[in-house]
Design an enzyme around this catalytic site. Structure first.
Site, mmCIF file in Angstrom:
data_model
loop_
_atom_site.group_PDB
_atom_site.id
_atom_site.type_symbol
_atom_site.label_atom_id
_atom_site.label_comp_id
_atom_site.label_asym_id
_atom_site.label_seq_id
_atom_site.Cartn_x
_atom_site.Cartn_y
_atom_site.Cartn_z
ATOM 1 N N LYS A 49 5.971 -11.398 7.153
ATOM 2 C CA LYS A 49 5.475 -12.078 8.277
ATOM 3 C C LYS A 49 4.945 -11.395 9.253
ATOM 4 O O LYS A 49 4.325 -11.475 10.243
ATOM 5 C CB LYS A 49 6.691 -12.796 8.882
ATOM 6 C CG LYS A 49 6.796 -14.175 7.886
ATOM 7 C CD LYS A 49 7.446 -15.267 8.741
ATOM 8 C CE LYS A 49 7.949 -16.296 8.127
ATOM 9 N NZ LYS A 49 8.809 -17.050 8.841
ATOM 10 N N LYS A 50 5.107 -9.876 9.277
ATOM 11 C CA LYS A 50 4.655 -8.971 10.370
ATOM 12 C C LYS A 50 3.145 -9.082 10.404
ATOM 13 O O LYS A 50 2.421 -8.950 11.477
ATOM 14 C CB LYS A 50 4.970 -7.549 10.147
ATOM 15 C CG LYS A 50 4.645 -6.577 11.186
ATOM 16 C CD LYS A 50 5.206 -5.248 10.984
ATOM 17 C CE LYS A 50 4.228 -4.206 11.043
ATOM 18 N NZ LYS A 50 2.677 -4.306 10.855
ATOM 19 N N ASP A 51 2.513 -9.307 9.089
ATOM 20 C CA ASP A 51 1.082 -9.356 9.212
ATOM 21 C C ASP A 51 0.872 -10.752 8.994
ATOM 22 O O ASP A 51 0.500 -11.386 7.779
ATOM 23 C CB ASP A 51 0.603 -8.567 7.883
ATOM 24 C CG ASP A 51 0.688 -7.203 7.964
ATOM 25 O OD1 ASP A 51 -0.087 -6.622 8.933
ATOM 26 O OD2 ASP A 51 1.369 -6.719 7.289
ATOM 27 N N MET A 82 0.770 -1.218 0.101
ATOM 28 C CA MET A 82 -0.117 0.000 -0.142
ATOM 29 C C MET A 82 1.073 1.302 -0.086
ATOM 30 O O MET A 82 0.504 2.411 0.463
ATOM 31 C CB MET A 82 -0.897 -0.012 1.381
ATOM 32 C CG MET A 82 -1.739 -1.383 1.083
ATOM 33 S SD MET A 82 -3.509 -0.694 2.270
ATOM 34 C CE MET A 82 -2.634 -0.544 3.832
ATOM 35 N N SER A 125 6.980 -0.263 10.044
ATOM 36 C CA SER A 125 5.635 -0.389 9.703
ATOM 37 C C SER A 125 5.304 0.994 9.035
ATOM 38 O O SER A 125 5.883 2.041 9.836
ATOM 39 C CB SER A 125 4.641 -0.681 10.785
ATOM 40 O OG SER A 125 3.150 -0.240 10.681
ATOM 41 N N LEU A 140 6.690 3.126 1.346
ATOM 42 C CA LEU A 140 7.745 1.685 1.640
ATOM 43 C C LEU A 140 8.856 2.138 2.413
ATOM 44 O O LEU A 140 9.311 3.183 2.536
ATOM 45 C CB LEU A 140 8.220 1.378 0.102
ATOM 46 C CG LEU A 140 7.127 1.272 -0.946
ATOM 47 C CD1 LEU A 140 8.048 1.067 -2.239
ATOM 48 C CD2 LEU A 140 6.332 0.237 -0.501
ATOM 49 N N HIS A 141 9.134 0.929 3.442
ATOM 50 C CA HIS A 141 10.464 0.856 4.215
ATOM 51 C C HIS A 141 10.960 -0.348 3.729
ATOM 52 O O HIS A 141 10.841 -1.018 3.030
ATOM 53 C CB HIS A 141 9.958 0.937 5.572
ATOM 54 C CG HIS A 141 8.794 -0.103 5.952
ATOM 55 N ND1 HIS A 141 9.092 -1.454 5.873
ATOM 56 C CD2 HIS A 141 7.434 -0.147 6.199
ATOM 57 C CE1 HIS A 141 7.702 -2.107 6.344
ATOM 58 N NE2 HIS A 141 6.757 -1.295 6.363
ATOM 59 N N GLY A 187 11.341 -3.074 5.294
ATOM 60 C CA GLY A 187 10.630 -4.188 5.092
ATOM 61 C C GLY A 187 10.091 -4.641 3.738
ATOM 62 O O GLY A 187 10.170 -5.768 3.224
ATOM 63 N N HIS A 188 9.542 -3.733 3.083
ATOM 64 C CA HIS A 188 8.970 -3.818 1.738
ATOM 65 C C HIS A 188 10.374 -4.080 0.939
ATOM 66 O O HIS A 188 10.265 -4.997 -0.037
ATOM 67 C CB HIS A 188 8.135 -2.711 1.225
ATOM 68 C CG HIS A 188 7.012 -2.331 2.018
ATOM 69 N ND1 HIS A 188 7.144 -1.233 2.687
ATOM 70 C CD2 HIS A 188 5.984 -2.962 1.969
ATOM 71 C CE1 HIS A 188 5.763 -1.031 3.183
ATOM 72 N NE2 HIS A 188 5.025 -2.105 2.679
HETATM 73 O O1 PAF Z 1 0.004 -5.782 3.749
HETATM 74 C C1 PAF Z 1 -0.460 -4.805 2.856
HETATM 75 O O2 PAF Z 1 0.147 -3.864 2.464
HETATM 76 C C2 PAF Z 1 -1.808 -4.921 2.177
HETATM 77 O O3 PAF Z 1 -2.827 -5.619 3.156
HETATM 78 C C3 PAF Z 1 -2.040 -5.685 0.939
HETATM 79 C C4 PAF Z 1 -1.436 -7.166 1.002
HETATM 80 C C5 PAF Z 1 -1.008 -4.855 0.024
HETATM 81 C C6 PAF Z 1 -3.371 -5.607 0.448
HETATM 82 O O4 PAF Z 1 -3.837 -4.375 0.098
#
Ligand code: PAF
Length: 275
Positions: A145-147, A26, A182, A29-30, A32-33
């Site tokens: 894996k944080k989510d 979404m 996050s 970006l940090h 983690g991404h």
């Molecule tokens: O983890 C996220 O950033 C969002 O939940 C995702 C997987 C991009 C879906 O919108």
């Protein structure tokens, strides 16, 4: 990096791209991404990132409107990470009409932990991930894996709906003081930011106790929640669960994960640690 804001443009660009690895995000970006983008390289001839703040997965009163949108900075980071394609649609491209057909996450996953405190969140998340999978048609997709519960929901969706996509979970990336990276950390005041690593420290203590053979799960969860509450947090849950399905473990089960969600001021943070 090619930037696509239409589904048709992205599909045309990926026609002869070979194996595709997708990292849905979404934005904002940090590290983690970025670590997921870097891992994606070894799974695809083409690495595709997506940025889309998905209204469907936010509940009324949550932070959809104020969710940080940092498109230019995100593009710079993606270019530096060697991403080939960015899919960044506007809302009407993803939802040209109200989304009628949606993914319904089963109660045993949607009714617990995050699902209990954010009803409807996982249906909205799974729906957009399914749409992204249909649009990009990746061979591999990577999620942090944080989510943890999100990753489990996606794995189960892929399995139950026979999607030919390999799902990879990337390790949580943390700041030097332990706080899981996050996008929502940016909402914290300087004082709250200093307090925020307590969530990780609390989880670490529970994990240590479990590793030393303590199997009084309710007491461990209760003490951890008290520790947070005593320091101005409002915990939604601290929960010891089975990694496989996030259901309650029996006394001598192995393969556990400790998950927590708690509010510091108005910012809700989540974290987890595998045992
Ligand atoms: O983890 C996220 O950033 C969002 O939940 C995702 C997987 C991009 C879906 O919108």
């Amino acid at each position: 990096m090619q930037i696509h804001d239409t589904i048709a443009g992205l599909r045309a660009a990926l026609k002869n791209a070979g194996r595709v690895a997708l990292v849905p995000t979404m934005g904002n970006l940090h590290e983690g991404h970025i670590s997921l983008m870097e891992q994606a390289r070894s799974h695809g001839d083409a690495v595709v990132a997506s940025i889309f703040v998905n209204r469907l997965q936010f509940r009324p009163g949550e932070d959809f409107e104020k969710y940080p949108r940092t498109f230019q900075a995100d593009c710079d980071k993606l270019i530096a990470a060697g991403v080939d394609h960015l899919f960044a649609p506007v809302e009407t491209e993803m939802y040209p009409r109200p989304q009628g057909y949606t993914v319904a996450v089963p109660k045993e996953q949607d009714g617990i932990l995050e699902g209990e405190f954010r009803p409807g969140h996982f249906n909205g998340m799974a729906t957009v991930v399914m749409k992204l999978f249909q649009i990009v048609q990746p061979d591999t997709a990577l999620f942090g894996k944080k989510d943890y519960q999100q990753l489990m929901v996606i794995r189960n969706m892929v399995q139950d709906l026979n999607l030919p996509i390999h799902i990879i979970g990337g390790e949580t990336i943390r700041a030097a003081d332990g706080l899981a990276l996050s996008s929502r950390n940016g909402y914290l005041s300087p004082d709250q930011r200093r307090e925020a690593p307590r969530l990780f420290e609390t989880l670490t203590k529970v994990v240590d106790a479990l590793r030393h053979g303590n199997i009084d799960f309710p007491a461990l969860e209760r003490d951890a929640a008290i520790q947070l509450r005593n320091n101005q947090w409002q915990p939604d849950y601290v929960a010891i669960r089975k990694k496989s399905d996030l259901q309650l473990p029996a006394a001598h089960d192995s393969g556990l994960v400790v998950l927590a969600a708690a509010r510091l001021g108005s910012t809700r943070l989540i974290d987890n640690l595998e045992v």
